[in-house]
Design a protein around this motif. Structure first.
Motif, PDB file in Angstrom:
ATOM      1  N   THR A   1       0.833  -1.207   0.000  1.00 50.25           N
ATOM      2  CA  THR A   1       0.000   0.000   0.000  1.00 50.25           C
ATOM      3  C   THR A   1       0.867   1.256   0.000  1.00 50.25           C
ATOM      4  N   GLU A   2       0.335   2.302  -0.615  1.00 50.46           N
ATOM      5  CA  GLU A   2       1.017   3.587  -0.707  1.00 50.46           C
ATOM      6  C   GLU A   2       0.007   4.692  -0.402  1.00 50.46           C
ATOM      7  N   LEU A   3       0.075   5.216   0.820  1.00 50.58           N
ATOM      8  CA  LEU A   3      -0.893   6.230   1.246  1.00 50.58           C
ATOM      9  C   LEU A   3      -0.847   7.467   0.359  1.00 50.58           C
ATOM     10  N   LEU A   4       0.349   7.829  -0.101  1.00 49.32           N
ATOM     11  CA  LEU A   4       0.494   9.070  -0.854  1.00 49.32           C
ATOM     12  C   LEU A   4       0.015   8.942  -2.298  1.00 49.32           C
ATOM     13  N   ASP A   5      -0.476   7.774  -2.674  1.00 49.97           N
ATOM     14  CA  ASP A   5      -1.187   7.619  -3.951  1.00 49.97           C
ATOM     15  C   ASP A   5      -2.656   7.977  -3.808  1.00 49.97           C
ATOM     16  N   ASP A   6      -3.082   8.199  -2.571  1.00 50.04           N
ATOM     17  CA  ASP A   6      -4.488   8.470  -2.268  1.00 50.04           C
ATOM     18  C   ASP A   6      -4.617   9.860  -1.648  1.00 50.04           C
ATOM     19  N   PRO A   7      -4.927  10.897  -2.432  1.00 51.33           N
ATOM     20  CA  PRO A   7      -5.016  12.264  -1.898  1.00 51.33           C
ATOM     21  C   PRO A   7      -5.979  12.398  -0.732  1.00 51.33           C
ATOM     22  N   VAL A   8      -7.102  11.677  -0.772  1.00 53.14           N
ATOM     23  CA  VAL A   8      -8.068  11.748   0.321  1.00 53.14           C
ATOM     24  C   VAL A   8      -7.489  11.104   1.583  1.00 53.14           C
ATOM     25  N   GLY A   9      -6.847   9.954   1.405  1.00 50.96           N
ATOM     26  CA  GLY A   9      -6.229   9.274   2.540  1.00 50.96           C
ATOM     27  C   GLY A   9      -5.109  10.102   3.155  1.00 50.96           C
ATOM     28  N   TRP A  10      -4.318  10.777   2.314  1.00 47.81           N
ATOM     29  CA  TRP A  10      -3.230  11.640   2.787  1.00 47.81           C
ATOM     30  C   TRP A  10      -3.783  12.818   3.568  1.00 47.81           C
ATOM     31  N   GLN A  11      -4.863  13.411   3.075  1.00 45.60           N
ATOM     32  CA  GLN A  11      -5.493  14.525   3.788  1.00 45.60           C
ATOM     33  C   GLN A  11      -6.025  14.060   5.140  1.00 45.60           C
ATOM     34  N   GLN A  12      -6.642  12.892   5.169  1.00 42.64           N
ATOM     35  CA  GLN A  12      -7.167  12.353   6.417  1.00 42.64           C
ATOM     36  C   GLN A  12      -6.035  12.069   7.400  1.00 42.64           C
TER      37      GLN A  12
ATOM     38  N   CYS B   1      -3.237  13.639   7.709  1.00 41.55           N
ATOM     39  CA  CYS B   1      -2.804  14.930   8.267  1.00 41.55           C
ATOM     40  C   CYS B   1      -3.802  15.451   9.290  1.00 41.55           C
ATOM     41  N   LEU B   2      -5.096  15.329   8.977  1.00 40.86           N
ATOM     42  CA  LEU B   2      -6.130  15.827   9.885  1.00 40.86           C
ATOM     43  C   LEU B   2      -6.146  15.039  11.197  1.00 40.86           C
ATOM     44  N   GLU B   3      -5.969  13.731  11.108  1.00 37.24           N
ATOM     45  CA  GLU B   3      -5.982  12.895  12.309  1.00 37.24           C
ATOM     46  C   GLU B   3      -4.860  13.262  13.269  1.00 37.24           C
ATOM     47  N   ARG B   4      -3.778  13.818  12.764  1.00 41.69           N
ATOM     48  CA  ARG B   4      -2.639  14.187  13.603  1.00 41.69           C
ATOM     49  C   ARG B   4      -2.609  15.673  13.935  1.00 41.69           C
ATOM     50  N   GLY B   5      -3.662  16.376  13.547  1.00 44.48           N
ATOM     51  CA  GLY B   5      -3.753  17.795  13.867  1.00 44.48           C
ATOM     52  C   GLY B   5      -2.695  18.639  13.202  1.00 44.48           C
ATOM     53  N   LEU B   6      -2.295  18.242  11.992  1.00 46.21           N
ATOM     54  CA  LEU B   6      -1.197  18.935  11.304  1.00 46.21           C
ATOM     55  C   LEU B   6      -1.672  20.056  10.396  1.00 46.21           C
ATOM     56  N   GLY B   7      -2.961  20.202  10.257  1.00 49.64           N
ATOM     57  CA  GLY B   7      -3.464  21.274   9.400  1.00 49.64           C
ATOM     58  C   GLY B   7      -3.509  20.866   7.945  1.00 49.64           C
ATOM     59  N   ARG B   8      -3.301  21.855   7.075  1.00 43.75           N
ATOM     60  CA  ARG B   8      -3.476  21.661   5.630  1.00 43.75           C
ATOM     61  C   ARG B   8      -2.523  20.603   5.073  1.00 43.75           C
ATOM     62  N   ALA B   9      -3.071  19.710   4.254  1.00 42.37           N
ATOM     63  CA  ALA B   9      -2.249  18.685   3.608  1.00 42.37           C
ATOM     64  C   ALA B   9      -1.742  19.226   2.274  1.00 42.37           C
ATOM     65  N   PRO B  10      -0.436  19.315   2.073  1.00 34.24           N
ATOM     66  CA  PRO B  10       0.085  19.765   0.787  1.00 34.24           C
ATOM     67  C   PRO B  10      -0.109  18.702  -0.285  1.00 34.24           C
ATOM     68  N   GLU B  11       0.208  19.055  -1.494  1.00 33.42           N
ATOM     69  CA  GLU B  11       0.063  18.146  -2.634  1.00 33.42           C
ATOM     70  C   GLU B  11       0.881  16.878  -2.379  1.00 33.42           C
ATOM     71  N   SER B  12       0.265  15.715  -2.613  1.00 32.18           N
ATOM     72  CA  SER B  12       0.877  14.455  -2.200  1.00 32.18           C
ATOM     73  C   SER B  12       2.137  14.101  -2.987  1.00 32.18           C
ATOM     74  N   THR B  13       2.267  14.586  -4.219  1.00 34.10           N
ATOM     75  CA  THR B  13       3.473  14.287  -4.998  1.00 34.10           C
ATOM     76  C   THR B  13       4.711  14.883  -4.339  1.00 34.10           C
ATOM     77  N   ALA B  14       4.584  16.122  -3.858  1.00 29.87           N
ATOM     78  CA  ALA B  14       5.704  16.766  -3.169  1.00 29.87           C
ATOM     79  C   ALA B  14       6.015  16.031  -1.869  1.00 29.87           C
ATOM     80  N   ALA B  15       4.963  15.631  -1.149  1.00 30.49           N
ATOM     81  CA  ALA B  15       5.162  14.904   0.106  1.00 30.49           C
ATOM     82  C   ALA B  15       5.892  13.581  -0.143  1.00 30.49           C
ATOM     83  N   ARG B  16       5.562  12.928  -1.254  1.00 30.90           N
ATOM     84  CA  ARG B  16       6.200  11.646  -1.559  1.00 30.90           C
ATOM     85  C   ARG B  16       7.684  11.838  -1.867  1.00 30.90           C
TER      86      ARG B  16
END
Length: 201
Positions: A56-67, A69-84
């Motif tokens: 599995t690759e979480l950063l292939d799933d923009p919705v999963g990546w946003q979730q 970030c939200l679950e950890r109280g990190l605020g806005r999730a940046p674009e997943s390609t940059a995060a990867r």
């Protein structure tokens, strides 16, 4: 990426400087509300957003990546390609630090083409300058920078089992831990080596 720095008071009386230097970073972190265990947990969770065992690759799933970030109280999730790109770069550095590299680490990883810089800021918290992120990825990088400056980064390792590659924190006294789990990956490797030796004989 900036790093957080702490220093000791040069006016400390002779003979007491060593003890003061030892206490100061801990006291400063405490007054600033910093939590090393939280930093370790956050960085490990980010590095393990890819799972070789389950494929599995979480950063292939923009919705999963946003979730995530939200679950950890990190605020806005940046674009997943940059995060990867950032995550893969950090994992390469960890694998090179914890054992034989799986790929060549660039001489200056900050100059790697396509690897984005990321904005962080310094704010005063509890009278202490604290490195923080401007979004979720910046918060992860700020935590990673704190692990570097406090000497914890070198304890991050990647399990060498090819079907695992899980990032873990080595809590052994002499930093000698190899596997994420001796009962699972370690025993699998022992069994594989035993079978190879029997086949060779």
């Amino acid at each position: 990426m900036s790093t957080e720095a702490t220093g000791s008071d040069s006016a400390v009386a002779p003979g007491k400087a060593g003890a003061a230097e030892h206490r100061a970073p801990s006291a400063a972190r405490e007054s600033a509300g910093l939590d090393t265990e939280h930093d370790i947990e956050l960085v490990l969770a980010f590095l393990n957003t890819c799972d070789s065992e389950t494929g599995t690759e979480l950063l292939d799933d923009p919705v999963g990546w946003q979730q995530w970030c939200l679950e950890r109280g990190l605020g806005r999730a940046p674009e997943s390609t940059a995060a990867r790109k950032v995550r893969d770069s950090l994992r390469t550095a960890v694998s090179c630090g914890g054992g034989p590299p799986r790929s060549e680490l660039p001489a200056d990883i900050t100059e790697t083409p396509g690897l984005p810089g990321w904005p962080v800021r310094v704010r005063i918290q509890g009278g202490v300058p604290v490195l923080t992120g401007t979004d979720a990825l910046g918060s992860v990088l700020a935590a990673a920078a704190r692990l570097v400056t406090t000497g914890h980064w070198d304890r991050l390792k990647i399990c060498p089992a090819e079907n695992c590659l899980w990032t873990f924190y080595d809590r052994s006294r002499n930093r000698s831990r190899t596997w994420c789990s001796m009962r699972v990956c370690g025993n699998r490797e022992k069994a594989r080596s035993w079978r190879e030796r029997r086949t060779a004989t």
